[in-house]
Design an enzyme around this catalytic site. Structure first.
Site, PDB file in Angstrom:
ATOM      1  N   ASP A 110      -2.475  -2.609   8.270  1.00 48.11           N
ATOM      2  CA  ASP A 110      -3.507  -3.424   8.904  1.00 48.11           C
ATOM      3  C   ASP A 110      -3.391  -4.881   8.472  1.00 48.11           C
ATOM      4  O   ASP A 110      -3.558  -5.797   9.286  1.00 48.11           O
ATOM      5  CB  ASP A 110      -4.898  -2.913   8.520  1.00 48.11           C
ATOM      6  CG  ASP A 110      -5.213  -1.567   9.150  1.00 48.11           C
ATOM      7  OD1 ASP A 110      -4.314  -1.008   9.796  1.00 48.11           O
ATOM      8  OD2 ASP A 110      -6.347  -1.099   8.997  1.00 48.11           O
ATOM      9  N   CYS A 126      -5.308  -2.345  -0.860  1.00 47.36           N
ATOM     10  CA  CYS A 126      -6.177  -3.526  -1.036  1.00 47.36           C
ATOM     11  C   CYS A 126      -7.326  -3.220  -1.984  1.00 47.36           C
ATOM     12  O   CYS A 126      -8.008  -2.212  -1.850  1.00 47.36           O
ATOM     13  CB  CYS A 126      -6.690  -3.988   0.311  1.00 47.36           C
ATOM     14  SG  CYS A 126      -5.369  -4.419   1.472  1.00 47.36           S
ATOM     15  N   GLU A 136      -8.870  -4.411  14.576  1.00 47.35           N
ATOM     16  CA  GLU A 136      -9.820  -4.977  13.626  1.00 47.35           C
ATOM     17  C   GLU A 136      -9.929  -6.491  13.803  1.00 47.35           C
ATOM     18  O   GLU A 136      -8.954  -7.152  14.146  1.00 47.35           O
ATOM     19  CB  GLU A 136      -9.391  -4.671  12.187  1.00 47.35           C
ATOM     20  CG  GLU A 136      -9.532  -3.210  11.830  1.00 47.35           C
ATOM     21  CD  GLU A 136      -9.127  -2.901  10.405  1.00 47.35           C
ATOM     22  OE1 GLU A 136      -9.427  -1.789   9.950  1.00 47.35           O
ATOM     23  OE2 GLU A 136      -8.502  -3.758   9.753  1.00 47.35           O
ATOM     24  N   CYS A 170       0.820  -1.216   0.000  1.00 45.90           N
ATOM     25  CA  CYS A 170       0.000   0.000   0.000  1.00 45.90           C
ATOM     26  C   CYS A 170       0.851   1.262   0.000  1.00 45.90           C
ATOM     27  O   CYS A 170       0.441   2.296  -0.528  1.00 45.90           O
ATOM     28  CB  CYS A 170      -0.920   0.025   1.225  1.00 45.90           C
ATOM     29  SG  CYS A 170      -1.813  -1.502   1.538  1.00 45.90           S
ATOM     30  N   SER A 215     -12.269  -4.824   9.623  1.00 50.41           N
ATOM     31  CA  SER A 215     -11.635  -4.406   8.380  1.00 50.41           C
ATOM     32  C   SER A 215     -12.700  -4.173   7.325  1.00 50.41           C
ATOM     33  O   SER A 215     -13.786  -4.749   7.379  1.00 50.41           O
ATOM     34  CB  SER A 215     -10.680  -5.508   7.909  1.00 50.41           C
ATOM     35  OG  SER A 215     -10.337  -5.335   6.555  1.00 50.41           O
ATOM     36  N   CYS A 268      -2.517   3.391   2.779  1.00 48.43           N
ATOM     37  CA  CYS A 268      -3.401   2.473   3.483  1.00 48.43           C
ATOM     38  C   CYS A 268      -4.520   3.242   4.183  1.00 48.43           C
ATOM     39  O   CYS A 268      -4.559   4.472   4.175  1.00 48.43           O
ATOM     40  CB  CYS A 268      -2.596   1.637   4.473  1.00 48.43           C
ATOM     41  SG  CYS A 268      -3.435   0.148   5.055  1.00 48.43           S
ATOM     42  N   ASP A 269      -5.441   2.499   4.823  1.00 46.97           N
ATOM     43  CA  ASP A 269      -6.708   3.136   5.208  1.00 46.97           C
ATOM     44  C   ASP A 269      -6.612   4.173   6.331  1.00 46.97           C
ATOM     45  O   ASP A 269      -7.246   5.218   6.246  1.00 46.97           O
ATOM     46  CB  ASP A 269      -7.778   2.088   5.529  1.00 46.97           C
ATOM     47  CG  ASP A 269      -7.310   0.992   6.467  1.00 46.97           C
ATOM     48  OD1 ASP A 269      -6.213   1.094   7.006  1.00 46.97           O
ATOM     49  OD2 ASP A 269      -8.077   0.024   6.639  1.00 46.97           O
ATOM     50  N   LYS A 270      -5.858   3.954   7.401  1.00 48.22           N
ATOM     51  CA  LYS A 270      -5.772   4.972   8.464  1.00 48.22           C
ATOM     52  C   LYS A 270      -4.979   6.185   8.006  1.00 48.22           C
ATOM     53  O   LYS A 270      -5.102   7.268   8.567  1.00 48.22           O
ATOM     54  CB  LYS A 270      -5.125   4.406   9.740  1.00 48.22           C
ATOM     55  CG  LYS A 270      -5.745   3.121  10.250  1.00 48.22           C
ATOM     56  CD  LYS A 270      -7.242   3.194  10.369  1.00 48.22           C
ATOM     57  CE  LYS A 270      -7.831   1.828  10.626  1.00 48.22           C
ATOM     58  NZ  LYS A 270      -7.602   0.836   9.567  1.00 48.22           N
TER      59      LYS A 270
END
Length: 561
Positions: A84, A197, A449, A52, A475, A125-127
């Site tokens: 994650d 992802c 998660e 990521c 997640s 990535c997500d955060k």
């Protein structure tokens, strides 16, 4: 002449009362010309150990070059990220959500600490994404977020793969449904290279939401990480950030209640992650906007699910890219009257103006986007639940494929490893409601998660027969009958901390209730013998987080007003 756009950086580049600052800048090799130009921080979340983020530092170099071409002085700096996917199911997962605050803190600290005029952020990535947006809002100086891009799909023996394929392969392995050779084959082929992802997991959910908010350029959320278009986006950033500086358009001019409504509506329509609830609430609180779980509940009720994306659907973000990307979907939504088209964006234009020359996506039941008159689900999948088990709310991601309600008996675990061990030993049966508690924002700490246990459930073929509830979170790759963000959490004495094996729990996506067949009197009796989790051993980051973090229903922010 000093540029009129140097509203802040003149303090370190031109103020004769700060000669040491100027001397240190000259030590970097900066020219006299660059000293007179506006300073723009280029904040990369790049690091080498996950797909990521591994390519973000090269994007930072392209963006810095583009600022220089626009007669701005770009300076790269780094902040962190936590993977994650790599930390899932380990003690490291406790650091994932706190990393959002560290990212916001570091961007605020760097930009304000160095008197920079603007900022470009590059999350992967997500955060990373809510973290950089919260930092940009705190700074409130002209800025743009550039998403690092989605990953391409993998392939093994003709099967299209993504990261969740690897998680679910473990459930298949322990149930004897896959050989050791094929198990490793899935693992080695699930992620073919750089990018976040690929399904509508949290990264693509948040990149889409933030583009819908107006804080990214059109197409930023849907260009794959390895595409030539993503590189071109990076090379064009300089002219856009210069325009924002000239117009003095700042993040708080762009992020408003209406733009947040756009973000939530798009999240729901695409079948996005429950994490969006945490992150959009946190962004709203940082922006000073009154936006709560009730707003999610309202928008969810009136928005159909149209995106047939993984984890519960068929498609990946790369498939939407092939259909015209997120702008094509936004144009379809705008034409149907489901978006606020008058919201300002980082192009300096409104959402509607950005989409003026975009062809709308052509929906069909067989493609990524279903038509409004034949949706996957007529109302949203992000159900905000209340009841005697979650007086302050909980969030469920129920696509409708699992059914609309579930009643079962509790199997209670005070940590995730115990639950995973029980599943591995086949102690979880049809009709069970797995309860994983003391994993909330404070009790985790860090609200880890629960993708590993839900993946084991799905991999074992129990997705419609077993439910899972937790005061932790899920997640974006999670699917099945699952409820997270149960508030108050166990650590704060919430009802989830008082459950016992065998309690009968009902989850109802139609009445939006989550309840347990336990009376108030019985709860009061159990509370007399309740003992809290001991967190006296904590130090550093997690110790500070426990002391500062708000509840999940408030977005888990650490600077609560």
């Amino acid at each position: 002449m000093m540029s009129d756009l140097k509203k802040y950086s003149w303090e370190i580049s031109d103020n004769e009362e700060n000669p040491a600052a100027m001397a240190m800048l000259y030590a970097t090799g900066i020219t006299d010309k660059k000293m007179k130009q506006p300073f723009v921080g280029v904040a990369s979340c790049g690091y080498e150990s996950n797909p990521c983020n591994m390519h973000l530092n090269s994007f930072a170099e392209d963006i810095k070059a583009s600022t220089n071409q626009a007669d701005l002085s770009g300076f790269i700096f780094n902040t962190i990220g936590i993977s994650d996917g790599q930390s899932m199911g380990t003690s490291g997962m406790r650091y994932s959500l706190p990393s959002r605050e560290v990212i916001a803190d570091s961007i605020e600290s760097f930009i304000l600490g160095h008197s920079f005029d603007g900022v470009v952020t590059i999350p992967g990535c997500d955060k990373n994404m809510p973290g950089v947006v919260m930092g940009m809002l705190r700074v409130n100086r002209p800025g743009i977020m550039v998403f690092g891009g989605t990953i391409r799909s993998g392939n093994y023996k003709g099967e299209k793969l993504n990261i969740v394929s690897a998680f679910e392969a473990y459930g298949k392995k322990i149930n004897g449904q896959i050989s050791d050779e094929d198990y490793m084959g899935v693992i080695k082929n699930a992620c073919p290279g750089a990018g976040a992802c690929g399904g509508m997991y949290t990264a693509n959910t948040m990149s889409s939401a933030i583009e819908a908010m107006g804080l990214s350029l059109p197409f930023s959320s849907s260009y794959p990480a390895t595409s030539k278009e993503k590189r071109e986006e990076c090379k064009n950033i300089g002219k856009y950030i210069k325009q924002l500086l000239a117009l003095d358009i700042k993040p708080k001019d762009i992020i408003t209640k209406k733009s947040l409504e756009n973000a939530v509506r798009v999240t729901v329509a695409l079948g996005g992650s429950t994490n969006a609830a945490l992150h959009i609430l946190a962004i709203a609180r940082t922006a000073g906007i009154d936006f709560t779980l009730e707003d999610f509940k309202r928008i969810n009720a009136e928005t159909p699910v149209l995106g047939d994306f993984k984890p519960s659907g068929k498609f990946m973000m790369e498939d939407l890219y092939e259909m015209g990307g997120l702008p094509a979907f936004l144009k379809y939504f705008l034409n149907e009257g489901l978006l606020h088209g008058d919201c300002l964006t980082v192009t300096g234009k409104t959402m509607a103006e950005n989409l003026e020359d975009i062809d709308p996506v052509k929906p069909s039941k067989e493609s990524v986007i279903h038509p409004l008159d034949n949706p996957i689900k007529p109302s949203g999948h992000l159900c905000v639940l209340h009841g005697n088990l979650a007086p302050e709310g909980a969030v469920a991601k129920i696509s409708g494929k699992e059914g609309k309600s579930f009643t079962g008996t509790a199997k209670v675990f005070d940590d995730e490893p115990s639950a995973n061990a029980a599943m591995k030993n086949k102690e979880i049966q049809k009709g069970d409601v797995v309860v994983i508690r003391y994993v909330g924002p404070k009790g985790g700490p860090g609200m880890p998660e629960m993708l590993k246990p839900t993946s084991i459930i799905i991999g074992a073929g129990l997705g419609s027969d077993v439910a899972l509830i937790t005061d932790g979170r899920f997640s974006g790759g999670t699917h099945g009958f699952v409820v997270g963000h149960v508030t108050p959490e166990a650590y704060l004495g919430g009802p989830i901390g008082l459950l016992k094996d065998g309690d009968v729990i009902t989850i109802d996506a139609e009445s939006l209730e989550i309840r347990v067949d336990v009376s108030e009197a019985e709860f009061a009796e159990r509370k007399k013998n309740w003992k809290n989790k001991d967190l006296s051993h904590l130090q550093g980051t997690l110790k500070k987080y426990v002391q500062l973090v708000s509840t999940a229903s408030e977005g888990c922010v650490t600077d609560k007003q």
